[in-house]
Design an enzyme around this catalytic site. Structure first.
Site, short mmCIF file in Angstrom:
data_model
loop_
_atom_site.label_atom_id
_atom_site.label_comp_id
_atom_site.label_asym_id
_atom_site.label_seq_id
_atom_site.Cartn_x
_atom_site.Cartn_y
_atom_site.Cartn_z
CG ASN A 115 -1.72 1.21 1.42
OD1 ASN A 115 -1.79 2.05 0.53
ND2 ASN A 115 -2.36 1.33 2.58
CE LYS A 127 -0.34 3.20 4.77
NZ LYS A 127 -0.31 3.34 6.22
CG HIS A 134 -5.95 1.88 5.11
ND1 HIS A 134 -5.55 2.81 6.04
CD2 HIS A 134 -4.94 1.00 5.00
CE1 HIS A 134 -4.34 2.50 6.46
NE2 HIS A 134 -3.94 1.40 5.85
CD GLU A 168 -3.16 5.43 6.75
OE1 GLU A 168 -3.12 5.48 5.51
OE2 GLU A 168 -2.26 4.92 7.44
CD GLU A 178 -3.74 -2.64 7.32
OE1 GLU A 178 -2.62 -2.87 6.84
OE2 GLU A 178 -4.39 -1.62 7.08
N GLY A 230 2.21 2.01 10.94
CA GLY A 230 3.18 3.10 10.85
C GLY A 230 3.87 3.43 12.15
CB SER A 252 4.93 -2.02 12.03
OG SER A 252 4.49 -0.69 12.33
P1 PGA Z 1 2.59 0.15 7.74
O1 PGA Z 1 1.14 0.38 7.06
O2 PGA Z 1 3.15 -1.10 7.14
O3 PGA Z 1 3.39 1.38 7.36
O4 PGA Z 1 2.38 0.03 9.20
C1 PGA Z 1 0.27 -0.68 6.83
C2 PGA Z 1 -1.02 -0.17 6.25
O5 PGA Z 1 -1.45 0.91 6.67
O6 PGA Z 1 -1.63 -0.81 5.38
#
Ligand code: PGA
Length: 253
Positions: free
Chosen positions: A10, A12, A96, A98, A169, A175, A215
């Site tokens: 992803n 982003k 997601h 976010e 997740e 993150g 992560s």
């Molecule tokens: P990350 O993000 O690997 O940077 O923690 C995962 C995601 O948001 O899909």
């Protein structure tokens, strides 16, 4: 394993079309010998065409990060399922955290997007997960993530359900560098597979892929993937560097 592992990147809100092209090329080259693993990259909308072009002769698949649920019309700024499939997009991330947090996507909106995606032949990767305060407040997080999966898949047929995947997740792991322990991921994944089983039957649940996200990196992917209910990973930060994403698709080997 009956389920082919799925490793999705992803990206982003990163990469211009040209940067995405270079990253896609490096991922494609790194994925050449990966074996029985499905690899997907999800660049921003503006880079989908460029990345599709780079991946044309490769087994790496194209995903989008979002989709709207209407086919066309006066929805300024939105992108429809047919617009994505026309570009060769096969997967789409839906719900997601976010998007839930910053763009107020509710379970109902997520469900509409999932159904629209499936109706147009897109495979949704449905994101669910609890926030830190929910995780710390006892067992309530279990009902919360169960509810997210049930809501996202409401009204979906058994045939369509088999094409979807869920990404567990935990928001506190996204993150943050704070990955769920393999045991914690395993617990959540087993719980979510039960939800799929209860809704669509054991057979579908056995084929249904549940990814872990939060992560994931080349160092922790191996032990996460060793859990029988962890069928892949949704990778954010570590998917922006070809070297780490390629290492992840090889499960850190
Ligand atoms: P990350 O993000 O690997 O940077 O923690 C995962 C995601 O948001 O899909």
């Amino acid at each position: 394993m009956a389920r082919t592992p799925l490793i999705a990147g992803n990206w982003k809100m990163h990469t211009t079309a040209e940067e995405a092209r270079a990253l896609a090329r490096a991922v494609r080259d790194g994925a050449a010998g990966v074996g029985d693993v499905e690899v997907v990259v999800c660049p921003p909308f503006t880079a989908l065409a460029a990345v599709a072009d780079e991946l044309a002769a490769s087994a790496v698949k194209l995903g989008a990060q979002n989709v709207f649920y209407e086919e066309m019309g006066a929805f300024t700024g939105e992108v429809s399922p047919p617009m994505l499939t026309a570009l060769g997009v096969e997967y789409v991330i839906v719900g997601h955290s976010e998007r839930r947090q910053y763009f107020h996507e509710t379970d109902d909106v997520v469900n509409k997007k999932v159904r629209a995606a499936l109706a147009h032949g897109l495979k949704p990767i449905i994101c669910v997960g609890e926030k830190l305060e929910e995780r710390e407040a006892g067992d309530g997080w279990k009902d919360l993530v169960r509810g997210q999966v049930k809501a996202a898949l409401a009204g979906v047929s058994v045939a369509h359900a088999a094409k979807a995947a869920v990404a567990y997740e935990p928001v506190w792991a996204i993150g943050t560098g704070r990955t769920a322990t393999p045991a914690a991921a395993a617990e959540a994944h087993a719980l979510l597979r039960e939800v799929v089983s209860g809704t669509f039957g054991r057979e579908t649940a056995e084929l249904f892929r549940i990814l872990y996200g939060g992560s994931v990196n080349p160092e922790n992917v191996k032990e996460l993937m060793a859990e029988p209910d962890v069928d892949g990973a949704l990778v954010g930060g570590a998917s922006l560097k070809a070297e780490s994403f390629v290492a992840i698709m090889h499960f850190g080997e």
